[in-house]
Design an enzyme around this catalytic site. Structure first.
Site, PDB file in Angstrom:
ATOM      1  N   LYS A  35       0.841  -1.202   0.000  1.00 53.31           N
ATOM      2  CA  LYS A  35       0.000   0.000   0.000  1.00 53.31           C
ATOM      3  C   LYS A  35       0.882   1.260   0.000  1.00 53.31           C
ATOM      4  O   LYS A  35       0.649   2.205  -0.753  1.00 53.31           O
ATOM      5  CB  LYS A  35      -0.853  -0.038   1.281  1.00 53.31           C
ATOM      6  N   PHE A 249     -30.725  13.144   5.800  1.00 52.98           N
ATOM      7  CA  PHE A 249     -30.827  11.823   6.431  1.00 52.98           C
ATOM      8  C   PHE A 249     -32.274  11.412   6.709  1.00 52.98           C
ATOM      9  O   PHE A 249     -32.585  10.746   7.666  1.00 52.98           O
ATOM     10  CB  PHE A 249     -29.938  11.734   7.686  1.00 52.98           C
ATOM     11  N   ALA A 252     -35.652   7.441   2.846  1.00 49.71           N
ATOM     12  CA  ALA A 252     -35.949   6.030   3.138  1.00 49.71           C
ATOM     13  C   ALA A 252     -35.263   5.139   2.119  1.00 49.71           C
ATOM     14  O   ALA A 252     -35.027   5.537   0.983  1.00 49.71           O
ATOM     15  CB  ALA A 252     -37.453   5.814   3.102  1.00 49.71           C
ATOM     16  N   GLY A 257     -25.607   1.207   5.788  1.00 48.46           N
ATOM     17  CA  GLY A 257     -24.492   0.259   5.819  1.00 48.46           C
ATOM     18  C   GLY A 257     -23.214   1.041   6.047  1.00 48.46           C
ATOM     19  O   GLY A 257     -23.228   2.139   6.603  1.00 48.46           O
ATOM     20  N   CYS A 260     -19.224   2.709   9.416  1.00 48.36           N
ATOM     21  CA  CYS A 260     -19.382   3.569  10.602  1.00 48.36           C
ATOM     22  C   CYS A 260     -20.683   3.330  11.367  1.00 48.36           C
ATOM     23  O   CYS A 260     -20.650   2.916  12.520  1.00 48.36           O
ATOM     24  CB  CYS A 260     -19.280   5.021  10.177  1.00 48.36           C
TER      25      CYS A 260
HETATM   26  C1  UGA Z   1     -21.048   8.476   8.246  1.00 45.09           C
HETATM   27  C2  UGA Z   1     -21.386   9.896   8.743  1.00 45.09           C
HETATM   28  O1  UGA Z   1     -22.355  10.474   7.866  1.00 45.09           O
HETATM   29  C3  UGA Z   1     -20.143  10.770   8.801  1.00 45.09           C
HETATM   30  O2  UGA Z   1     -20.468  12.041   9.363  1.00 45.09           O
HETATM   31  C4  UGA Z   1     -19.093  10.088   9.703  1.00 45.09           C
HETATM   32  O3  UGA Z   1     -17.900  10.824   9.762  1.00 45.09           O
HETATM   33  C5  UGA Z   1     -18.792   8.711   9.138  1.00 45.09           C
HETATM   34  O4  UGA Z   1     -20.021   7.944   9.084  1.00 45.09           O
HETATM   35  C6  UGA Z   1     -17.786   8.049  10.029  1.00 45.09           C
HETATM   36  O5  UGA Z   1     -18.083   7.821  11.210  1.00 45.09           O
HETATM   37  O6  UGA Z   1     -16.633   7.867   9.606  1.00 45.09           O
HETATM   38  P1  UGA Z   1     -20.644   7.337   5.862  1.00 45.09           P
HETATM   39  O7  UGA Z   1     -20.776   6.037   6.593  1.00 45.09           O
HETATM   40  O8  UGA Z   1     -19.500   7.519   4.945  1.00 45.09           O
HETATM   41  O9  UGA Z   1     -20.597   8.575   6.897  1.00 45.09           O
HETATM   42  O10 UGA Z   1     -21.927   7.520   4.942  1.00 45.09           O
HETATM   43  P2  UGA Z   1     -23.357   8.238   5.074  1.00 45.09           P
HETATM   44  O11 UGA Z   1     -23.500   9.159   3.946  1.00 45.09           O
HETATM   45  O12 UGA Z   1     -23.595   8.759   6.412  1.00 45.09           O
HETATM   46  O13 UGA Z   1     -24.330   6.998   4.796  1.00 45.09           O
HETATM   47  C7  UGA Z   1     -24.396   5.876   5.667  1.00 45.09           C
HETATM   48  C8  UGA Z   1     -25.503   4.949   5.223  1.00 45.09           C
HETATM   49  O14 UGA Z   1     -26.781   5.527   5.471  1.00 45.09           O
HETATM   50  C9  UGA Z   1     -25.489   4.584   3.732  1.00 45.09           C
HETATM   51  O15 UGA Z   1     -25.762   3.209   3.588  1.00 45.09           O
HETATM   52  C10 UGA Z   1     -26.603   5.419   3.143  1.00 45.09           C
HETATM   53  O16 UGA Z   1     -27.177   4.848   1.991  1.00 45.09           O
HETATM   54  C11 UGA Z   1     -27.589   5.450   4.299  1.00 45.09           C
HETATM   55  N1  UGA Z   1     -28.493   6.624   4.280  1.00 45.09           N
HETATM   56  C12 UGA Z   1     -28.001   7.871   4.444  1.00 45.09           C
HETATM   57  C13 UGA Z   1     -29.862   6.418   4.121  1.00 45.09           C
HETATM   58  O17 UGA Z   1     -30.350   5.272   3.980  1.00 45.09           O
HETATM   59  N2  UGA Z   1     -30.694   7.517   4.134  1.00 45.09           N
HETATM   60  C14 UGA Z   1     -30.221   8.776   4.297  1.00 45.09           C
HETATM   61  O18 UGA Z   1     -31.059   9.730   4.299  1.00 45.09           O
HETATM   62  C15 UGA Z   1     -28.843   8.969   4.447  1.00 45.09           C
END
Ligand code: UGA
Length: 441
Positions: A35, A249, A252, A257, A260
């Protein structure tokens, strides 16, 4: 400022690259030689929009370096960021062994006073543990200060988020440490919130848990909408207009997933449990998510009572768009179930297929385009809302035996699908087209 970042996973690499972009001299340490060799050439080990470009630029301008050597990485660093993984233990708690090892490595290799900044997501009290480990192994006369500086980056938009975040949280117990970390972060021009270390550690978990709660909440509302004939898109929009609720957020889908939310929600339940507090609400959030991830199978079953022997096209495998990350993606559970039910599964994802091949059942087949995946299939399941999928010419669904689309991300309007004669089932919305008689089973 000379900065060292330990760990070049998604958090460490984005942190190191962003800090170099604002003018600091950054050296990133990782134990993975292959890496590091690649990163030295400017090749990013992860797919993250904008990351490779900034890596190449800052390597060229000599502000960004990579090494496998702790002594090389730590020698000149006034500030060391810990950004190693905190994977899930069997009981849901966070595994802190990599963090503890990083603390020991710092102590054994620095030759001056040091500030250790924790970026990894760690339970309340971990920074105190880090301080103790470093202090114990540090040469006589040297001092360590610890700072909690959690990250709030979203995969797929992590570079953008670094420069346009809502806040930077700095948890410290010493004015000098506060002011050094504040100074490092000033060029990001993001509001800074200073607090005590334990609260900073908690802000990270509470933020992720709250966002996960919003998602599970809206998913439950969407299930009720389906039963009552309401439309979740209208409900989310109407709710989001209330600034106390906010529109983000509230989309639906088939559950959250990634690396985090699933891990951090379970860890927070454990953290609470450790002080004998039962976090009932969050337990509900986790359970709802588990159910929601499987919801498309029920919808498919309603349309195709016999799934065995049917060709099912799966569009989108990553846990969300703009990433190749497959961790805790609903596609894992869904493809496993389809294979178990005897379906022939043909999948397509614009970016995540290489990763998918190492994770999904070997029985899953892969197509190199949406068109090839969909061709002659009995049903299409949409799992990730990639732009390529949202913008596809709807005529492609007429290459199926009959156009039956089950969409876990509400990629299309009901009107468009109806107009194009597609039997369309989505999340929390009425079924658009009853135009087509169910095919004989
Ligand atoms: C999440 C947080 O949003 C970040 O602020 C945080 O820094 C990060 O985790 C972390 O702890 O490192 P991430 O997991 O990259 O970020 O992605 P998100 O955009 O939050 O989405 C997470 C999941 O929720 C995805 O599967 C997405 O499809 C789902 N989601 C998101 C929904 O089903 N509905 C929504 O309205 C938003």
């Amino acid at each position: 400022m000379n900065i060292c970042v330990i760990g070049t996973g998604y958090v460490g690499l984005v942190t190191g690259v962003s800090l170099s972009e604002i003018g600091h001299h950054v050296i990133c340490i990782d134990v993975d030689e292959d890496k590091v060799t690649k990163m030295k050439k400017g090749i990013s080990p992860i797919y993250e929009p904008g990351l490779s470009e900034l890596m190449a630029k800052n390597i060229k301008e000599k502000r960004l370096r990579f090494t496998t050597s702790h002594s090389e990485g730590l020698q000149q660093a006034a500030v060391v960021y810990i950004a190693v993984g905190t994977p899930e233990n069997k009981d849901g708690s966070a595994d802190l062994s990599f963090v503890a090892q990083a603390a020991k490595d710092i102590a054994e290799n620095v030759e001056h006073d040091v500030i250790v900044v924790t970026k990894s997501t760690v339970p309340v009290g971990t920074n105190a543990m880090i301080k103790e480990i470093v202090q114990t192994h540090l040469s006589d006369g040297l001092q360590v200060e610890v700072v909690s500086n959690p990250e709030f980056l979203k995969e797929g938009s992590a570079i953008h988020d670094s420069f346009h975040g809502d806040r930077i949280v700095i948890g410290a117990e010493n004015e000098q440490a506060f002011s050094i970390i504040e100074e490092i972060n000033q060029p990001f021009r993001v509001p800074i919130f200073k607090t005590d270390i334990k609260s900073a550690e908690m802000i990270k978990y509470a933020s992720n848990a709250f966002l996960a709660t919003k998602i599970s909440f809206i998913n439950e509302i969407s299930n009720i909408c389906e039963l009552l004939g309401a439309n979740i898109e209208n409900v989310s929009t109407g709710m989001g207009l209330d600034q106390r609720i906010g529109s983000q957020f509230l989309k639906a889908g088939i559950g959250y997933g990634g690396s985090c939310f699933p891990k951090d929600t379970k860890a927070l339940i454990q953290i609470a449990g450790n002080v004998e507090y039962e976090f009932e609400l969050l337990k509900g959030v986790v359970n709802v998510n588990k159910k929601q991830q499987g919801i498309l199978i029920g919808k498919l079953n309603d349309c195709l009572p016999v799934i065995s022997g049917k060709k099912i096209a799966v569009l989108g495998l990553a846990f969300k768009p703009n990433t190749d990350d497959m961790r805790e993606s609903a596609s894992i559970l869904i493809t496993e179930e389809l294979i178990k039910l005897g379906a022939e599964v043909v999948a397509y994802d614009p970016i995540a297929m290489d990763n998918a091949k190492t994770i999904l059942s070997s029985k899953v087949q892969y197509a190199d385009s949406i068109e090839r995946a969909v061709d002659n299939s009995d049903a299409v399941l949409i799992l990730t809302d990639w732009d390529e999928i949202k913008n596809v010419d709807l005529a492609v669904f007429h290459k199926m035996k009959r156009p039956l689309v089950i969409d876990g991300r509400n990629c299309f309007t009901l009107e468009a699908m109806e107009k194009n004669g597609i039997d369309y089932h989505s999340i929390g919305r009425p079924v658009s087209a009853k135009l087509i008689e169910a095919a004989p089973i």
